[in-house]
Motif scaffolding. Sequence first.
Motif, PDB file in Angstrom:
ATOM      1  N   ARG A   1       0.831  -1.200   0.000  1.00 28.79           N
ATOM      2  CA  ARG A   1       0.000   0.000   0.000  1.00 28.79           C
ATOM      3  C   ARG A   1       0.873   1.261   0.000  1.00 28.79           C
ATOM      4  NH1 ARG A   1      -5.239   0.620   1.010  1.00 28.79           N
ATOM      5  NH2 ARG A   1      -5.411  -1.538   1.754  1.00 28.79           N
ATOM      6  N   GLU A   2       1.906   1.268   0.841  1.00 30.03           N
ATOM      7  CA  GLU A   2       2.818   2.410   0.871  1.00 30.03           C
ATOM      8  C   GLU A   2       3.538   2.556  -0.473  1.00 30.03           C
ATOM      9  OE1 GLU A   2       6.673   4.091   3.398  1.00 30.03           O
ATOM     10  OE2 GLU A   2       6.259   1.952   3.320  1.00 30.03           O
ATOM     11  N   ALA A   3       3.956   1.431  -1.059  1.00 28.13           N
ATOM     12  CA  ALA A   3       4.680   1.487  -2.333  1.00 28.13           C
ATOM     13  C   ALA A   3       3.799   2.043  -3.446  1.00 28.13           C
ATOM     14  CB  ALA A   3       5.187   0.091  -2.702  1.00 28.13           C
ATOM     15  N   LEU A   4       2.547   1.581  -3.525  1.00 30.15           N
ATOM     16  CA  LEU A   4       1.649   2.065  -4.575  1.00 30.15           C
ATOM     17  C   LEU A   4       1.294   3.531  -4.366  1.00 30.15           C
ATOM     18  CD1 LEU A   4      -0.023   1.573  -7.087  1.00 30.15           C
ATOM     19  CD2 LEU A   4      -1.874   0.715  -5.642  1.00 30.15           C
ATOM     20  N   GLN A   5       1.092   3.930  -3.112  1.00 32.28           N
ATOM     21  CA  GLN A   5       0.787   5.335  -2.830  1.00 32.28           C
ATOM     22  C   GLN A   5       1.925   6.229  -3.320  1.00 32.28           C
ATOM     23  OE1 GLN A   5       0.593   6.386   1.313  1.00 32.28           O
ATOM     24  NE2 GLN A   5      -0.661   8.178   0.944  1.00 32.28           N
ATOM     25  N   THR A   6       3.159   5.817  -3.062  1.00 34.74           N
ATOM     26  CA  THR A   6       4.309   6.585  -3.527  1.00 34.74           C
ATOM     27  C   THR A   6       4.352   6.616  -5.053  1.00 34.74           C
ATOM     28  OG1 THR A   6       5.556   5.945  -1.557  1.00 34.74           O
ATOM     29  CG2 THR A   6       6.820   6.782  -3.417  1.00 34.74           C
ATOM     30  N   PHE A   7       4.089   5.486  -5.696  1.00 33.20           N
ATOM     31  CA  PHE A   7       4.082   5.415  -7.156  1.00 33.20           C
ATOM     32  C   PHE A   7       3.080   6.411  -7.742  1.00 33.20           C
ATOM     33  CE2 PHE A   7       2.960   3.856 -11.301  1.00 33.20           C
ATOM     34  CZ  PHE A   7       4.088   3.223 -11.797  1.00 33.20           C
ATOM     35  N   ILE A   8       1.864   6.416  -7.187  1.00 32.85           N
ATOM     36  CA  ILE A   8       0.806   7.287  -7.706  1.00 32.85           C
ATOM     37  C   ILE A   8       1.170   8.758  -7.496  1.00 32.85           C
ATOM     38  CG2 ILE A   8      -1.591   7.997  -7.377  1.00 32.85           C
ATOM     39  CD1 ILE A   8      -2.212   5.044  -6.707  1.00 32.85           C
ATOM     40  N   GLN A   9       1.737   9.088  -6.338  1.00 34.27           N
ATOM     41  CA  GLN A   9       2.088  10.478  -6.061  1.00 34.27           C
ATOM     42  C   GLN A   9       3.228  10.965  -6.950  1.00 34.27           C
ATOM     43  OE1 GLN A   9       2.830  10.238  -1.846  1.00 34.27           O
ATOM     44  NE2 GLN A   9       0.771  10.912  -1.309  1.00 34.27           N
ATOM     45  N   LEU A  10       4.145  10.081  -7.272  1.00 40.34           N
ATOM     46  CA  LEU A  10       5.264  10.471  -8.130  1.00 40.34           C
ATOM     47  C   LEU A  10       4.887  10.480  -9.604  1.00 40.34           C
ATOM     48  CD1 LEU A  10       8.173   8.485  -6.423  1.00 40.34           C
ATOM     49  CD2 LEU A  10       7.783  10.944  -6.336  1.00 40.34           C
ATOM     50  N   ASP A  11       3.886   9.702  -9.966  1.00 38.86           N
ATOM     51  CA  ASP A  11       3.464   9.600 -11.357  1.00 38.86           C
ATOM     52  C   ASP A  11       2.531  10.758 -11.690  1.00 38.86           C
ATOM     53  OD1 ASP A  11       3.153   8.514 -13.902  1.00 38.86           O
ATOM     54  OD2 ASP A  11       1.390   7.373 -13.302  1.00 38.86           O
ATOM     55  N   VAL A  12       3.088  11.976 -11.718  1.00 39.13           N
ATOM     56  CA  VAL A  12       2.286  13.191 -11.887  1.00 39.13           C
ATOM     57  C   VAL A  12       2.158  13.498 -13.372  1.00 39.13           C
ATOM     58  CG1 VAL A  12       2.091  15.629 -11.324  1.00 39.13           C
ATOM     59  CG2 VAL A  12       3.146  14.059  -9.699  1.00 39.13           C
ATOM     60  N   PRO A  13       0.938  13.651 -13.908  1.00 40.78           N
ATOM     61  CA  PRO A  13       0.802  14.035 -15.317  1.00 40.78           C
ATOM     62  C   PRO A  13       1.496  15.358 -15.584  1.00 40.78           C
ATOM     63  CG  PRO A  13      -1.302  13.320 -14.404  1.00 40.78           C
ATOM     64  CD  PRO A  13      -0.351  13.439 -13.257  1.00 40.78           C
ATOM     65  N   ILE A  14       2.020  15.530 -16.786  1.00 44.35           N
ATOM     66  CA  ILE A  14       2.781  16.744 -17.087  1.00 44.35           C
ATOM     67  C   ILE A  14       1.890  17.975 -17.149  1.00 44.35           C
ATOM     68  CG2 ILE A  14       4.604  15.531 -18.334  1.00 44.35           C
ATOM     69  CD1 ILE A  14       3.209  16.182 -20.915  1.00 44.35           C
ATOM     70  N   THR A  15       0.566  17.785 -17.260  1.00 38.50           N
ATOM     71  CA  THR A  15      -0.333  18.930 -17.290  1.00 38.50           C
ATOM     72  C   THR A  15      -0.811  19.322 -15.899  1.00 38.50           C
ATOM     73  OG1 THR A  15      -2.170  17.423 -17.644  1.00 38.50           O
ATOM     74  CG2 THR A  15      -1.143  18.370 -19.600  1.00 38.50           C
ATOM     75  N   GLN A  16      -0.468  18.559 -14.890  1.00 36.32           N
ATOM     76  CA  GLN A  16      -0.957  18.837 -13.539  1.00 36.32           C
ATOM     77  C   GLN A  16      -0.224  20.002 -12.918  1.00 36.32           C
ATOM     78  OE1 GLN A  16      -1.665  15.444 -11.036  1.00 36.32           O
ATOM     79  NE2 GLN A  16      -0.926  16.508  -9.240  1.00 36.32           N
ATOM     80  N   SER A  17      -0.953  20.836 -12.187  1.00 38.81           N
ATOM     81  CA  SER A  17      -0.335  21.971 -11.514  1.00 38.81           C
ATOM     82  C   SER A  17       0.696  21.501 -10.502  1.00 38.81           C
ATOM     83  CB  SER A  17      -1.416  22.801 -10.804  1.00 38.81           C
ATOM     84  OG  SER A  17      -0.825  23.771  -9.974  1.00 38.81           O
ATOM     85  N   MET A  18       1.789  22.228 -10.417  1.00 43.38           N
ATOM     86  CA  MET A  18       2.836  21.859  -9.469  1.00 43.38           C
ATOM     87  C   MET A  18       2.481  22.270  -8.046  1.00 43.38           C
ATOM     88  SD  MET A  18       4.966  20.243 -11.214  1.00 43.38           S
ATOM     89  CE  MET A  18       6.340  20.135 -10.080  1.00 43.38           C
ATOM     90  N   THR A  19       1.493  23.155  -7.878  1.00 46.95           N
ATOM     91  CA  THR A  19       1.103  23.601  -6.530  1.00 46.95           C
ATOM     92  C   THR A  19      -0.410  23.478  -6.369  1.00 46.95           C
ATOM     93  OG1 THR A  19       0.991  25.888  -7.331  1.00 46.95           O
ATOM     94  CG2 THR A  19       3.053  25.171  -6.296  1.00 46.95           C
ATOM     95  N   PRO A  20      -0.929  22.264  -6.354  1.00 46.68           N
ATOM     96  CA  PRO A  20      -2.378  22.082  -6.190  1.00 46.68           C
ATOM     97  C   PRO A  20      -2.835  22.580  -4.831  1.00 46.68           C
ATOM     98  CG  PRO A  20      -1.238  19.992  -5.936  1.00 46.68           C
ATOM     99  CD  PRO A  20      -0.213  21.002  -6.378  1.00 46.68           C
ATOM    100  N   ASP A  21      -4.123  22.896  -4.757  1.00 47.59           N
ATOM    101  CA  ASP A  21      -4.669  23.417  -3.507  1.00 47.59           C
ATOM    102  C   ASP A  21      -5.906  22.607  -3.152  1.00 47.59           C
ATOM    103  OD1 ASP A  21      -6.113  26.563  -2.364  1.00 47.59           O
ATOM    104  OD2 ASP A  21      -5.053  24.969  -1.268  1.00 47.59           O
TER     105      ASP A  21
END
Length: 811
Positions: free
Chosen positions: A264-284
């Motif tokens: 679970r920890e490994a997948l959570q890290t994978f998803i958080q690091l796998d950021v689409p290139i169109t995603q804002s770098m400072t989400p709110d």
Amino acid sequence: MQDRYEIRDKLGQGGLGAVYRAYDRTLKREVAIKRISTSDDVPHNAEATKQMTQETGALAALQHPHIVTIYDVGTDEEGPFVVMELLKGKTIDEIVESSAPLTWKDFREFAMQVQEGLIAAQDLGLVHRDLKPSNLMLNWLPSGKFQVKIVDFGLAKFAAEPIFQDVTDGDAVYGSIFFMAPEQFERKKIDKRTDMYAIGCVYYFALTGVMPFQGETGQQVMAAHLEHRVVPVSELRPDIPSWVCDWIMWHMNRLPEDRPENTREALQTFIQLDVPITQSMTPDPQPPAPKRPRLLVPGAEPVAPAPVAPSPASEVRPAPPVTQTMPKPLKPPEDAPPSLHTTDQQTLVSAGPEASPDAPPPAAAVIPNVPPKVATASPTAEVVPTSTATAKPARAVPTAQAVPTAQAVQATGPAATEASSFGHTTIGSTPKPPKGLSSSAKIVIFSVLGVLILLVSWMIVTKMGTNKINKRYNELVTITAMPTTKELPVNKDDLKILLDSVGTGANTSRETVYKALAIAQSTDGTDVDEAIAQFATKETLNDDIRVSLLSRVLRKRANPSSLNYLLNYSKTTQNEQVAAAALTALTEIGGEDQVDDFIDIIQFSPSNAIRKAAEGALEGILKRSTHREKWGQTLADAYAEASDDSTRRTMIRLLGVAGGPESRKVLEGILEGDNMLDQLATIEAMKSWPDDSMFEPLMEFLEAQSDDTVRPKAFTAGYVFLMDDKRKRSDEKTEAMWRRLSENAKTPKEQDTVISGLVQIAQSEWPIEIIQDFGENSTNDRVIDRSEQAITRIKERLVILKGSKKDFDEE
């Protein structure tokens, strides 16, 4: 079982048992039945069957799409069996070996499905224990999308000693050993983190097509695991995002506490690091930062390894293997209907879009130098390219003030239609000032026009230069990314382009650039190593980039011209991580002239990390020296002058590497003393002793010991000493030393260790006599059984060596 299931044919045989295709007469469907292996000499254990029924029953209730479905479990006169769904796909090892390693897009889908399945099982408290490519099957759904299925979940626990078969066979290497965690070899407690290590090895294989921990025999593979000798994924697949490579290596850390706690920890890290290139770098609101994978440097010293014979490769790190086949996208079988899910479909991930499955990683964006036909200063004007085949329509970005660009100037002469709104002036025609303007107004107008013309000219020249640099950058990284590229010819300008690309911003091809710098060869006399060393030690850089340049690029180049830069930098920088990286690079570069420098660092540096790195560099120098014993007196003096326990024990370990009479005098004095921690350091040092002269003092020390902490360490050191195949000795001397060690094997575990070692090194009959003594005099059933198996195996080997069994019997 025979009343309900009709066995139709055998599908395969594995380490856990045999698999059969069968027909379920009750539910009218085909199923797979797995018979769990049991030893002929060991009757089936009813308690084990009960436990297996409970655990597989829990798994059957799970019904997860990424875990093979369990239908039934039981036992009959032939032993335990499991009935499960019949899968008709291919295992991941079959796919990789018959086709090619996975592309990034296919791996992303593959890894996420595997993680989902493991999370569901771990939530039930289940541990697989035998994760490997052959236990991960890919089925193709009717829509054309592949589905991962994890098989044999938890069944390894119920096999008859599968680990013994994998580890101790000296003539063959079985599949599981390549993916087993170090704690399995050390017979320590296993948990979820054991599966984390194994699945990391599977991911490594799926992306590279090679095993992460390699060796020609089972013992060498085990040593590679325990000594953590592994080439980073990033060196074999520079086209993969660097965070993915780190994520995989995080799973494969030597110590369980350095791995993900669970899937679970490994997948959570994978998803958080796998950021689409169109995603804002400072989400709110901003999500919590993903946990940074804790990585260990490949080749790092193992912590309390089990008795293992070091491989000859442990001194010099081998050149990284290369992927033999270009990665290819996964495709459904030829007889399947057309797929609705194509792997060529665009996926927005941190790696950016891929031009094609086999293309090298994309470099910095290159702006096409195509002048538009019409451009105006209006913020909403459409920019129309000359050819839709070379550029896509784009909308001009509104700005506070329109600024002419190189594309806003038409170079076709008086018929130009381009215009820029500046009062009533049109660029490209002679300005006509309105009547009534004063001379000063005319001067202002012409001055502004002059500035604009100069600005446009400067931008044209700059853009031409930028396009030229980008084009050359793309050429360099494309050549580097080819698996066959071993050297990269560069000149001074090429080197500057590569270094500048490393030091500026985010770079999806940074791993490729590191490789390019590591293999760069000058074509114009430029000192590449000095240039990289100056850049790495003097430029303002991110710590991670600086560490990579020092500990990876310069260490791999191993050129003495960078030596002084690295040594001086390690002494002056306040950043202990970077200093340690510089000293790590010196492990392959330093020479005997730097011995005193490293001793000073060990004695006076307040940082444990820096001291450890200096010890590693000094150890490398001593091992490369052709007369290392001459440094014994220098190290003995440093040992005597040590101001703290840590420094003193570091010098003890280095005395073991140096060898010679001065070193021996110090170490024998410690063994005769009463400082247990110094004695343990001395025992560890003896494993590195360059010849056989310390074996006798070690045995004398072992025979005099009764302490439960010191004695096992001394016995293990003696075993490692004998298993070191770099020590050349006669068969008579080898026999005498093994007999001496066997006389001190007092516990079943120690006797089992001796048996294991003798099976691997036996080339004549004397090992049989030693093993027979264990079997005849022991009251331990395991030792007796292992003795019989080992003798049979040695005899079979001797038959082969001597040509025929008849010759052996006659002798």
